[in-house]
Design a protein around this motif. Structure first.
Motif, PDB file in Angstrom:
ATOM      1  N   GLY A   9      11.979   2.411   1.728  1.00  0.00           N
ATOM      2  CA  GLY A   9      11.890   1.555   0.557  1.00  0.00           C
ATOM      3  C   GLY A   9      12.718   2.118  -0.586  1.00  0.00           C
ATOM      4  O   GLY A   9      13.277   3.204  -0.496  1.00  0.00           O
ATOM      5  N   GLY A  10      12.809   1.353  -1.654  1.00  0.00           N
ATOM      6  CA  GLY A  10      13.552   1.812  -2.812  1.00  0.00           C
ATOM      7  C   GLY A  10      13.993   0.662  -3.686  1.00  0.00           C
ATOM      8  O   GLY A  10      13.459  -0.449  -3.586  1.00  0.00           O
ATOM      9  N   SER A  11      14.968   0.935  -4.532  1.00  0.00           N
ATOM     10  CA  SER A  11      15.485  -0.064  -5.461  1.00  0.00           C
ATOM     11  C   SER A  11      16.916  -0.412  -5.108  1.00  0.00           C
ATOM     12  O   SER A  11      17.704   0.464  -4.748  1.00  0.00           O
ATOM     13  CB  SER A  11      15.428   0.481  -6.895  1.00  0.00           C
ATOM     14  OG  SER A  11      14.098   0.753  -7.284  1.00  0.00           O
ATOM     15  N   THR A  91      11.077  -8.602  -3.984  1.00  0.00           N
ATOM     16  CA  THR A  91      10.387  -7.455  -4.572  1.00  0.00           C
ATOM     17  C   THR A  91       8.910  -7.494  -4.232  1.00  0.00           C
ATOM     18  O   THR A  91       8.222  -8.494  -4.485  1.00  0.00           O
ATOM     19  CB  THR A  91      10.567  -7.446  -6.103  1.00  0.00           C
ATOM     20  OG1 THR A  91      11.957  -7.247  -6.405  1.00  0.00           O
ATOM     21  CG2 THR A  91       9.743  -6.330  -6.732  1.00  0.00           C
ATOM     22  N   ALA A  92       8.420  -6.407  -3.632  1.00  0.00           N
ATOM     23  CA  ALA A  92       7.020  -6.338  -3.202  1.00  0.00           C
ATOM     24  C   ALA A  92       6.754  -4.970  -2.592  1.00  0.00           C
ATOM     25  O   ALA A  92       7.687  -4.187  -2.382  1.00  0.00           O
ATOM     26  CB  ALA A  92       6.732  -7.422  -2.160  1.00  0.00           C
ATOM     27  N   VAL A  93       5.482  -4.731  -2.307  1.00  0.00           N
ATOM     28  CA  VAL A  93       5.124  -3.589  -1.466  1.00  0.00           C
ATOM     29  C   VAL A  93       5.117  -4.086  -0.026  1.00  0.00           C
ATOM     30  O   VAL A  93       4.469  -5.100   0.283  1.00  0.00           O
ATOM     31  CB  VAL A  93       3.754  -3.015  -1.845  1.00  0.00           C
ATOM     32  CG1 VAL A  93       3.387  -1.867  -0.909  1.00  0.00           C
ATOM     33  CG2 VAL A  93       3.762  -2.540  -3.295  1.00  0.00           C
ATOM     34  N   TRP A 109      -2.490  -0.195   9.811  1.00  0.00           N
ATOM     35  CA  TRP A 109      -1.633  -0.494   8.661  1.00  0.00           C
ATOM     36  C   TRP A 109      -1.003   0.775   8.111  1.00  0.00           C
ATOM     37  O   TRP A 109      -1.634   1.836   8.104  1.00  0.00           O
ATOM     38  CB  TRP A 109      -2.439  -1.146   7.542  1.00  0.00           C
ATOM     39  CG  TRP A 109      -2.896  -2.528   7.849  1.00  0.00           C
ATOM     40  CD1 TRP A 109      -4.079  -2.900   8.403  1.00  0.00           C
ATOM     41  CD2 TRP A 109      -2.173  -3.741   7.611  1.00  0.00           C
ATOM     42  NE1 TRP A 109      -4.134  -4.262   8.535  1.00  0.00           N
ATOM     43  CE2 TRP A 109      -2.975  -4.813   8.043  1.00  0.00           C
ATOM     44  CE3 TRP A 109      -0.917  -4.037   7.067  1.00  0.00           C
ATOM     45  CZ2 TRP A 109      -2.576  -6.140   7.963  1.00  0.00           C
ATOM     46  CZ3 TRP A 109      -0.514  -5.364   6.980  1.00  0.00           C
ATOM     47  CH2 TRP A 109      -1.341  -6.395   7.422  1.00  0.00           C
ATOM     48  N   GLY A 110       0.226   0.658   7.644  1.00  0.00           N
ATOM     49  CA  GLY A 110       0.845   1.740   6.919  1.00  0.00           C
ATOM     50  C   GLY A 110       0.365   1.761   5.484  1.00  0.00           C
ATOM     51  O   GLY A 110      -0.367   0.871   5.044  1.00  0.00           O
ATOM     52  N   GLN A 111       0.814   2.766   4.750  1.00  0.00           N
ATOM     53  CA  GLN A 111       0.351   2.938   3.374  1.00  0.00           C
ATOM     54  C   GLN A 111       1.103   2.049   2.383  1.00  0.00           C
ATOM     55  O   GLN A 111       0.670   1.895   1.248  1.00  0.00           O
ATOM     56  CB  GLN A 111       0.502   4.409   2.944  1.00  0.00           C
ATOM     57  CG  GLN A 111       1.908   4.838   2.561  1.00  0.00           C
ATOM     58  CD  GLN A 111       2.829   5.071   3.746  1.00  0.00           C
ATOM     59  OE1 GLN A 111       2.450   4.883   4.908  1.00  0.00           O
ATOM     60  NE2 GLN A 111       4.050   5.505   3.464  1.00  0.00           N
ATOM     61  N   GLY A 112       2.197   1.484   2.833  1.00  0.00           N
ATOM     62  CA  GLY A 112       2.984   0.605   1.970  1.00  0.00           C
ATOM     63  C   GLY A 112       4.161   1.338   1.355  1.00  0.00           C
ATOM     64  O   GLY A 112       4.077   2.511   1.008  1.00  0.00           O
ATOM     65  N   THR A 113       5.273   0.627   1.235  1.00  0.00           N
ATOM     66  CA  THR A 113       6.471   1.179   0.596  1.00  0.00           C
ATOM     67  C   THR A 113       7.038   0.135  -0.360  1.00  0.00           C
ATOM     68  O   THR A 113       7.123  -1.053  -0.009  1.00  0.00           O
ATOM     69  CB  THR A 113       7.513   1.620   1.643  1.00  0.00           C
ATOM     70  OG1 THR A 113       8.606   2.261   0.990  1.00  0.00           O
ATOM     71  CG2 THR A 113       8.034   0.455   2.473  1.00  0.00           C
TER      72      THR A 113
END
Length: 119
Positions: A9-11, A91-93, A109-113
């Protein structure tokens, strides 16, 4: 104890690309059938982005068709999401999801990115 670990993940600016990866660890013998990615934007419900089965059948949300590609490595217990032509509304987790069929039927489930797309 099975854990899903996400990365990538990132910007990025609109029009750019990101690649998300998710790997399952903590179980010596486990079989997953469906793997997928979900996302949740602020103030919205979690939604399915893309899913892939053991037979490599895929399903995509209408909003990402033609831009995102899901893939999996069954042996490595990994699922990836290649995201191209990103839009600000992406844009989201993002959450990785895997469903096992052996030794038990269970959902992980993963922890989210975080993925942030700026204009």
């Amino acid at each position: 104890q099975v854990q899903l670990v996400e990365s990538g993940g990132g910007s990025v600016q609109a029009g750019g690309s990101l690649r998300l990866s998710c790997a399952a660890s903590g179980a010596s013998v486990i079989i997953f059938n469906a793997m997928g990615w979900y996302r949740q934007a602020p103030g919205k419900e979690r939604e399915l982005v893309a899913a892939i089965t053991t037979g490599s059948s895929t399903k995509y949300a209408d909003s990402v068709k033609g831009r995102f590609t899901i893939s999996r490595d069954t042996v490595k217990k990994m699922v990836n999401l290649q995201m191209n032509s990103l839009k600000t509304e992406d844009t989201a987790v993002y959450y990785c999801n895997m469903r096992s069929v052996y030794p038990t039927s269970r959902e992980y489930w993963g922890q989210g990115t975080q993925v942030t797309v700026s204009s």
